[in-house]
Design a protein around this motif. Structure first.
Motif, mmCIF file in Angstrom:
data_model
loop_
_atom_site.group_PDB
_atom_site.id
_atom_site.type_symbol
_atom_site.label_atom_id
_atom_site.label_comp_id
_atom_site.label_asym_id
_atom_site.label_seq_id
_atom_site.Cartn_x
_atom_site.Cartn_y
_atom_site.Cartn_z
ATOM 1 N N TYR A 192 5.929 73.727 -29.877
ATOM 2 C CA TYR A 192 5.938 72.576 -29.849
ATOM 3 C C TYR A 192 4.180 71.954 -29.532
ATOM 4 O O TYR A 192 4.081 70.831 -29.865
ATOM 5 C CB TYR A 192 6.699 71.671 -28.990
ATOM 6 C CG TYR A 192 6.652 72.138 -27.533
ATOM 7 C CD1 TYR A 192 5.804 71.309 -26.683
ATOM 8 C CD2 TYR A 192 7.289 73.036 -26.920
ATOM 9 C CE1 TYR A 192 5.420 71.741 -25.478
ATOM 10 C CE2 TYR A 192 7.081 73.451 -25.563
ATOM 11 C CZ TYR A 192 6.302 72.994 -24.842
ATOM 12 O OH TYR A 192 6.238 73.289 -23.643
ATOM 13 N N GLU A 193 3.576 72.915 -29.146
ATOM 14 C CA GLU A 193 2.126 72.541 -28.651
ATOM 15 C C GLU A 193 1.169 72.890 -29.900
ATOM 16 O O GLU A 193 0.065 72.409 -29.807
ATOM 17 C CB GLU A 193 1.586 73.134 -27.463
ATOM 18 C CG GLU A 193 2.268 72.740 -26.284
ATOM 19 C CD GLU A 193 1.971 73.292 -24.897
ATOM 20 O OE1 GLU A 193 1.142 74.504 -25.045
ATOM 21 O OE2 GLU A 193 2.049 72.893 -24.082
ATOM 22 N N ILE A 213 7.459 66.990 -34.371
ATOM 23 C CA ILE A 213 8.171 66.190 -33.375
ATOM 24 C C ILE A 213 7.707 64.676 -33.631
ATOM 25 O O ILE A 213 8.570 63.926 -33.270
ATOM 26 C CB ILE A 213 7.354 66.617 -31.914
ATOM 27 C CG1 ILE A 213 7.959 67.831 -31.418
ATOM 28 C CG2 ILE A 213 7.545 65.592 -30.684
ATOM 29 C CD1 ILE A 213 7.191 68.494 -30.122
ATOM 30 N N ILE A 263 9.345 73.261 -35.104
ATOM 31 C CA ILE A 263 9.078 73.761 -33.838
ATOM 32 C C ILE A 263 9.393 74.948 -33.333
ATOM 33 O O ILE A 263 8.651 75.728 -32.514
ATOM 34 C CB ILE A 263 10.004 72.487 -32.966
ATOM 35 C CG1 ILE A 263 9.548 71.186 -33.561
ATOM 36 C CG2 ILE A 263 10.103 72.654 -31.372
ATOM 37 C CD1 ILE A 263 10.655 70.076 -33.157
ATOM 38 N N GLY A 289 3.959 71.844 -34.933
ATOM 39 C CA GLY A 289 5.213 71.442 -34.062
ATOM 40 C C GLY A 289 4.826 69.943 -33.404
ATOM 41 O O GLY A 289 5.966 69.386 -33.624
ATOM 42 N N ALA A 290 3.667 69.624 -33.219
ATOM 43 C CA ALA A 290 3.533 68.371 -32.889
ATOM 44 C C ALA A 290 3.913 67.309 -34.103
ATOM 45 O O ALA A 290 4.327 66.393 -33.984
ATOM 46 C CB ALA A 290 1.938 68.203 -32.561
#
Length: 57
Positions: A43-44, A52, A38, A48-49
Motif C-alpha cells: 500500500y505504500e 487505494i 495492493i 498501491g497508493a
C-alpha cells in the motif's frame, strides 16, 4: 468488499446510483483488481497508493 456494503452512507449511494443492481459484476471485478494491486505491490508503493485512491472514487 463486504465492509463497503456495511457502511450505511455507501450502501445508500450504491443503491441510489443503481450500482448494486446494474453493475454488480463490474464492481466485483474492479474491487478484485484493486486489492490485487495492493497485495502485490504494497500500500505504500506508487501502484498501491493509486489503487487505494481508486477506492475513494
Amino acid at each position: 468488499m463486504v465492509k463497503t456494503f456495511c457502511v450505511p452512507s455507501i450502501s445508500r449511494l450504491l443503491t441510489r446510483t443503481g450500482e448494486f443492481h446494474h453493475h454488480t459484476q463490474k464492481r466485483y471485478d474492479d474491487t478484485g483488481l484493486l486489492i490485487a494491486e495492493i497485495l502485490q505491490w504494497g500500500y505504500e508503493s506508487e501502484r498501491g497508493a493509486e489503487a487505494i485512491a481508486g477506492f475513494r472514487l
